[in-house]
Design an enzyme around this catalytic site. Structure first.
Site, PDB file in Angstrom:
ATOM      1  N   LYS A 142      32.963  31.395 -22.126  1.00  0.00           N
ATOM      2  CA  LYS A 142      34.213  32.369 -22.401  1.00  0.00           C
ATOM      3  C   LYS A 142      33.751  33.839 -22.862  1.00  0.00           C
ATOM      4  CE  LYS A 142      37.534  29.163 -21.931  1.00  0.00           C
ATOM      5  NZ  LYS A 142      38.785  28.234 -22.569  1.00  0.00           N
ATOM      6  N   ARG A 193      34.376  20.645 -22.833  1.00  0.00           N
ATOM      7  CA  ARG A 193      34.928  20.986 -21.428  1.00  0.00           C
ATOM      8  C   ARG A 193      33.784  22.235 -21.314  1.00  0.00           C
ATOM      9  NH1 ARG A 193      37.428  24.881 -18.611  1.00  0.00           N
ATOM     10  NH2 ARG A 193      38.340  24.350 -16.489  1.00  0.00           N
TER      11      ARG A 193
HETATM   12  C1  7PJ Z   1      40.238  25.492 -20.532  1.00  0.00           C
HETATM   13  C2  7PJ Z   1      40.771  24.505 -19.572  1.00  0.00           C
HETATM   14  C3  7PJ Z   1      40.161  24.884 -22.085  1.00  0.00           C
HETATM   15  C4  7PJ Z   1      41.127  22.943 -21.443  1.00  0.00           C
HETATM   16  C5  7PJ Z   1      40.146  26.267 -18.705  1.00  0.00           C
HETATM   17  C6  7PJ Z   1      37.565  28.633 -18.477  1.00  0.00           C
HETATM   18  C7  7PJ Z   1      39.104  28.916 -18.348  1.00  0.00           C
HETATM   19  N1  7PJ Z   1      41.354  23.359 -20.311  1.00  0.00           N
HETATM   20  N2  7PJ Z   1      40.782  25.178 -18.534  1.00  0.00           N
HETATM   21  N3  7PJ Z   1      40.535  23.740 -22.492  1.00  0.00           N
HETATM   22  N4  7PJ Z   1      39.836  26.464 -19.754  1.00  0.00           N
HETATM   23  N5  7PJ Z   1      41.768  21.857 -21.769  1.00  0.00           N
HETATM   24  O1  7PJ Z   1      37.031  27.565 -18.098  1.00  0.00           O
HETATM   25  O2  7PJ Z   1      36.851  29.506 -18.806  1.00  0.00           O
HETATM   26  O3  7PJ Z   1      39.711  25.796 -22.910  1.00  0.00           O
HETATM   27  S1  7PJ Z   1      40.144  27.658 -17.168  1.00  0.00           S
END
Ligand code: 7PJ
Length: 274
Positions: free
Chosen positions: A219, A253
């Site tokens: 990120k 994630r």
């Molecule tokens: C997240 C997400 C996160 C959860 C994205 C990226 C942006 N779902 N979906 N937590 N971020 N639960 O992957 O950089 O931080 S999209």
């Protein structure tokens, strides 16, 4: 999926590998747009140690435009079906739309990951009805504009209060406690200082008695700290996962499954030692 969530208390962790099926994704740049490539990527991530593959058809990157319900279903359903036919890896769907949740679960997903914490009309009822675990994430504002000067008096207090309130609404609607995962939402309506403060105080979120999922992988907060482009954030991402583990997060994630898996195995072994 329910069994996995039961197992991740104490020192055990689980990895959610990111599978973007959008043309304008954060860092895959649409490379995995086609079903076959997506399936291969899912199988690769499983082989590297992913417990869950998170399939997303709507980009939530700052500034991204929304996509229609039909378009999102057309993107995610064939990929979920292909994964479910060819692998036993668990599948979550990264969406905020009840119709997409329903279609994805029917296609073989077993968890809803919603960056909007089921605030869309009918989303809570939909998930209660589907009977699947949900991940409730904090976001301030909406993706198109969320990084334009977000303000908090107490970022951790606000995030924690929001997640508790959303969990309460879910439980009231019939989603059992054990089907709820919470996520502070790094980078979603938070500037660098706010992200770092929230990260430092992550223990407070982990004390809320729900499994905590974190998404920090590649990120921009890491880009800002490191001054590195998105394809050079592996070490920073893994370091962040290790720190989040030490503060109590147990679901991760990530894009880089193999590296994160190794790092967290070490955390788990040390934490589990007598
Ligand atoms: C997240 C997400 C996160 C959860 C994205 C990226 C942006 N779902 N979906 N937590 N971020 N639960 O992957 O950089 O931080 S999209």
């Amino acid at each position: 999926m329910q069994q996995l969530l039961k197992n991740i208390h104490s020192d055990h962790f689980a990895i959610m590998g990111i599978l973007n099926v959008t043309p304008d994704s954060f860092s895959d740049g649409g490379k995995f747009d086609r079903v076959e490539a997506a399936l291969k990527h899912a199988l690769d991530m499983q082989a590297e140690g992913a417990d869950i593959v998170d399939v997303g058809g709507e980009s939530t990157r700052p500034g991204a435009e929304p996509v229609s319900e039909e378009q999102e279903i057309q993107r995610v359903v064939p990929v979920i079906e292909a994964i479910q036919e060819n692998s036993d890896v668990l599948i979550s769907v990264d969406t905020s739309k009840p119709a997409v949740m329903r279609a994805a679960i029917q296609a073989g997903a077993s968890m809803v990951n919603d960056v909007n914490a089921l605030q869309a009309d009918g989303a809570v009822e939909c998930c209660a009805d589907l009977g699947v675990p949900v991940c409730l994430m904090h976001m301030k504002g909406e993706p198109r504009t969320m990084q334009q000067n977000p303000e908090y008096e107490d970022v951790t207090g606000e995030v924690s209060g929001f997640l508790q309130e959303r969990a309460r609404v879910c439980v009231e609607a019939g989603i059992p406690n054990e089907n709820i995962v919470i996520d502070p939402g790094f980078g979603f309506g938070k500037n660098l200082d706010q992200n770092v403060t929230l990260f430092k105080q992550l223990n407070a979120i982990c004390k809320l008695n729900f499994p905590v999922l974190v998404g920090i992988s590649r990120k921009s907060m890491l880009g800002q700290i490191l001054d590195r482009p998105v394809d050079e954030r592996l070490v920073g991402s893994v370091a962040a996962a290790v720190m989040a583990y030490n503060k109590g997060a147990r679901l991760f994630r990530v894009h880089d499954v193999a590296a994160t898996h190794d790092a967290l195995k070490v955390c788990e072994a040390v934490d589990g030692a007598v």
